[in-house]
Design an enzyme around this catalytic site. Structure first.
Site, mmCIF file in Angstrom:
data_model
loop_
_atom_site.group_PDB
_atom_site.id
_atom_site.type_symbol
_atom_site.label_atom_id
_atom_site.label_comp_id
_atom_site.label_asym_id
_atom_site.label_seq_id
_atom_site.Cartn_x
_atom_site.Cartn_y
_atom_site.Cartn_z
ATOM 1 N N CYS A 90 0.814 -1.221 0.002
ATOM 2 C CA CYS A 90 0.052 0.074 0.146
ATOM 3 C C CYS A 90 0.770 1.194 0.118
ATOM 4 C CB CYS A 90 -1.019 -0.077 1.039
ATOM 5 S SG CYS A 90 -0.291 -0.007 2.858
ATOM 6 N N CYS A 92 3.824 1.582 2.134
ATOM 7 C CA CYS A 92 5.135 1.011 2.060
ATOM 8 C C CYS A 92 5.897 2.051 1.151
ATOM 9 C CB CYS A 92 4.889 -0.112 1.161
ATOM 10 S SG CYS A 92 3.910 -1.642 2.040
ATOM 11 N N ASP A 137 -4.691 12.294 -35.036
ATOM 12 C CA ASP A 137 -4.018 12.297 -36.391
ATOM 13 C C ASP A 137 -4.820 11.736 -37.354
ATOM 14 O OD1 ASP A 137 -1.754 12.140 -37.951
ATOM 15 O OD2 ASP A 137 -1.541 10.274 -37.588
ATOM 16 N N ASP A 177 -0.443 7.547 -34.309
ATOM 17 C CA ASP A 177 -0.186 6.253 -34.720
ATOM 18 C C ASP A 177 1.317 5.834 -33.924
ATOM 19 O OD1 ASP A 177 1.741 7.530 -36.045
ATOM 20 O OD2 ASP A 177 0.930 6.903 -38.077
ATOM 21 N N ASP A 231 4.413 10.918 -34.399
ATOM 22 C CA ASP A 231 3.640 11.837 -33.424
ATOM 23 C C ASP A 231 4.161 11.768 -31.964
ATOM 24 O OD1 ASP A 231 1.419 12.415 -35.194
ATOM 25 O OD2 ASP A 231 0.789 10.295 -34.920
#
Length: 819
Positions: free
Chosen positions: A35, A38, A496, A693, A697
């Site tokens: 958690c 930690c 795009d 893609d 980009d």
């Protein structure tokens, strides 16, 4: 354990460049995180070392990034501290074997079964049946824990699981029967419960005690310290009762509190490990898609060899029904390919000469020869697996807040408990003339139990990790904290064109040549042949399909976003955007009307010039994705503003935008200009996502608040993206956003619930009127509520998750292979 002598000398870290001047950075992978507290423990322990400048710990990806001064401290010293405080390490440069994760889960499952048996026995030893309320708590524990125990044991078979569940209940039944028949007297009940408490603390959960000790000696007051303080407070309370100093003292209930507190922490640890292991099953599914062998074609002969021996450039035969062993390009034959297990797309896709194949997909009825383009770590599946495992998750803002609160919360609870204990001792002595020890002890232990913080610590990570597993099952990989928190707040999505709104498989549609059409196409194909750009591959494929001889080109140079330069038989050749050729001094007037006409119907036009003279233009078309219109419509309905950004010409962009329903267009922009566009849209604090893609980009994907890479192709730049859509479906973007919103909403609910129970419970406990066991019950209700909320009100999710992991240990797997 990872920390044996053999592995201590092994380099269990990865070196990375630090953004701090004069500093080095290492990345360590840590097992045993449960958690947020930690992460705080690790950051404190490492941050206090001389020479350590900055520590960032990711719970969801179990790793730490440490910036340090190499002149003052060595990586071995840093990692030794991690081992000292009780955490195991494994090599961050390698995938952790799934068998190891499942073995950990099995080990923790066995620990939980022992703790459950002890808890039920402790409850039976203190149970007084006096109405429905008196049996409500033991009944709820049985209803929750026994089915969990059965599910843990189920891989051994239904009969064994049922017998195992009965064996866990049996000691409790015998204990209750012994009390009712008088075989176990009240004094003996206290002693038996005390033995149970010591057995759980020192026998079942010694790892918690060890971690608490290592943290406490460094002055770190974390959840392990608070747990052990509460556990030993319960033991101390029970020992007081064994002395017989106070009449009618609840000796056994105090010991039972210790058993139940430890049991619940073990339950929390096991649940956290279960969810994390479950979320990694999506990666295992991807790994299992890769075949072990391939049919290598050499000198006309086929030979079955291990995939590991295949190299780029080799030719492999893929027969009907085979799973494609490697990434490659079809060089002979025609077939259909089922990509559903990779992309989630159920419709078979046709593949012919020049088309790409993804390793792991299933070949249809055709037999094809495939030239290998990528192997090993460079393959599509390996990229996805590596980045799922190795992603550097950033904690969402709400986690930062929870961490800050928790770091002062634990010492505050300890102080309040001490004040409550001393306050009732001194106050009652001052008022009544004698200290009310019983009430004071009740108050102190009640505060410690009510303040047990693991409910808060697991509130956010549990919601996030669960959402990541759900997303992965849908073909969506959510890599970072931004994917979970920020994506739900996105107001603008930049899309795009090629490969995102369109199929990404452009084909040559028209050719306008000043001279010979075939010569024009062959020249363009020769210049474009070294390029991997979709338009380049389309031109080369068109030339190959016409049976043209493609000349050899020299001096190839790609001008990103514009075109290419090359030399063919000593003649300089330019191929690219008309504007690119115009800037190079090429006269486009002879075909300017043709360029306009083709762009008006949505074509992407590529011009070709040789020796400074225009030779013609090639028009390419790319079909709109069938899911693009629906995806854009859903975006608008969700209040999201879609923006089309493309390097293509304005007319082609407008044609695509009109078809899918996008009003805002930015056309003719280079990759770096897309990043500038994202910055412009972010002005005023707007949240912006970028969908691309993943090839050109990358700058915009990194600039965006949330970068989304479409993974239907084989060149996804997952390095730059927060979300990777492995499934070839644009509507998955909206599913990812819904997952993000749901996850963040659940996180806020969990945190609120946790603090609500603690906020009410701690003041109530200070009164000294809250019976110790009921304090534990109230805390258990808080954590149980969080788990139920995280599971979305569908308990079956938990049992499905249990049944899906931890089926075999490594030894079991070895036995299966021997068979």
């Amino acid at each position: 354990m990872t920390t044996d002598t053999a592995t201590k000398d092994e380099q269990l870290w990865d070196e990375e460049p630090s953004h701090l001047e004069g500093r080095a950075r290492i990345r360590a992978r840590i097992a045993g995180l449960h958690c947020s507290l930690c992460t705080g423990t690790i950051e404190k322990a490492l941050g206090r070392q001389a020479g350590v400048d900055q520590v960032a710990v990711s719970l969801t990806h179990e790793q730490a990034l440490i910036d340090y001064d190499p002149k003052l401290i060595k990586p071995q010293e840093i990692l030794a501290t991690l081992r000292d405080i009780g955490y195991d390490l494994y090599d961050p440069r390698k995938l952790r074997p799934f068998e190891d994760e499942e073995a950990d889960l099995i080990r923790e499952g066995k620990r939980l079964l022992l703790a459950v048996a002890a808890s039920l026995t402790a409850i039976a030893l203190i149970l007084e049946v006096s109405g429905i309320w008196s049996v409500l708590v033991p009944a709820s524990v049985v209803v929750l824990m026994v089915p969990v125990a059965y599910a843990i044991l189920l891989p051994a078979g239904k009969t064994r699981a049922a017998l195992g569940a009965l064996a866990i209940i049996a000691p409790a039944g015998l204990a209750y029967a012994g009390r009712e028949t008088g075989l176990i007297t009240d004094p003996a009940t206290g002693w038996v419960t005390g033995v149970l408490a010591l057995a759980v603390v020192f026998g079942v959960a010694p790892h918690i005690l060890r971690m608490a000790y290592q943290a406490a000696r460094r002055g770190i007051l974390n959840q392990h310290v608070l747990l052990e303080v509460g556990a030993f407070a319960g033991i101390a309370g029970g020992i007081i009762g064994l002395t017989g100093i106070f009449p009618d003292y609840p000796t056994a209930p105090f010991f039972a509190v210790t058993v139940l507190v430890a049991n619940y922490h073990i339950f929390s640890e096991w649940l956290s490990l279960l969810v994390k292991t479950r979320s990694s099953q999506a990666v295992r599914k991807l790994l299992e898609l890769q075949p072990d062998t391939a049919r290598l074609v050499r000198e006309g002969r086929e030979e079955e060899v291990p995939v590991a021996q295949i190299s780029v450039g080799d030719i492999v035969r893929v027969r009907p029904g085979d799973r494609v062993p490697v990434d490659g390009r079809v060089i002979e034959g025609h077939t259909t390919v089922d990509l559903s297990l990779v992309t989630g797309e159920p419709v078979p896709i046709e593949r012919a000469t020049g088309d790409e194949l993804i390793g792991g997909s299933i070949n249809g009825a055709g037999s094809v020869l495939v030239e290998v383009t990528r192997t090993g770590a460079d393959s599509f599946l390996a990229q996805v697996v590596r980045h799922v495992e190795d992603a550097r998750a950033l904690k969402p803002g709400i986690l930062h807040l929870v961490d800050r609160v928790l770091r002062v919360y634990t010492p505050t609870v300890l102080i309040v408990a001490a004040v409550a204990l001393l306050g009732w001792l001194v106050g009652s002595w001052a008022v009544a003339g004698e200290p009310d020890v019983r009430r004071a002890v009740f108050a102190g232990i009640g505060v410690l139990v009510m303040g047990y913080p693991c409910a808060v610590g697991i509130a956010a990570p549990l919601a996030i990790v669960r959402a990541a597993g759900e997303a992965a099952d849908k073909g969506i990989i959510m890599r970072t904290g931004e994917a979970f928190q920020t994506f739900g707040q996105v107001q603008t999505i930049v899309l795009d064109k090629t490969g995102t709104l369109t199929e990404g498989r452009p084909t040559v549609r028209e050719i306008e040549a000043i001279g010979d059409e075939e010569q024009l196409l062959a020249t363009a194909a020769a210049a474009e042949n070294p390029s991997e750009h979709p338009l380049a591959r389309a031109i080369v494929t068109a030339a190959e399909q016409r049976g043209l001889t493609i000349p050899t080109s020299d001096d190839f140079e790609s001008v990103t976003g514009l075109g290419v330069r090359a030399s063919i038989e000593g003649n300089p050749v330019l191929v690219g955007r008309p504007a690119f050729l115009h800037d190079q001094g090429i006269d486009l007037n002879p075909l300017s009307s043709a360029v306009t006409r083709l762009e008006d119907i949505g074509r992407t036009v590529v011009a070709v010039a040789v020796d400074g003279r225009l030779q013609g233009v090639i028009a390419l078309g790319d079909d709109i994705r069938p899911d693009a219109i629906r995806a854009v419509t859903e975006m608008r309905e969700a209040g999201i503003r879609p923006v089309l950004a493309t390097g293509d010409n304005g007319r082609a962009a407008a044609h695509v935008a009109a078809e899918v329903g996008i009003e805002e267009i930015r056309a003719g922009i280079l990759p770096e200009e897309k990043a500038a566009l994202v910055r412009e849209l972010q002005a005023g604090g707007n949240r912006v996502a970028m969908v691309g893609d993943g090839i050109n980009d990358a700058p915009a994907l990194m600039q965006a608040d949330v970068g989304i890479a479409m993974g239907g192709g084989t060149d996804i730049a997952v390095e730059s993206a927060d979300v990777v859509i492995v499934r070839d479906d644009l509507t998955a973007i909206l599913e990812a956003q819904r997952t993000s919103r749901s996850s963040y909403r659940r996180t806020r609910q969990n945190v609120s619930l946790a603090f609500l129970f603690n906020g009410i419970g701690i003041p109530a406990a200070t009164t000294g009127l809250v019976y110790p066991v009921w304090a534990m019950v109230a805390m258990a209700l808080s954590v149980t509520t969080i788990f139920i909320n995280s599971l979305g009100g569908r308990p079956s999710l938990l049992f499905e998750a249990i049944s899906s992991v931890g089926r075999t240990t490594p030894d079991d797997g070895e036995d299966e292979r021997k068979k």
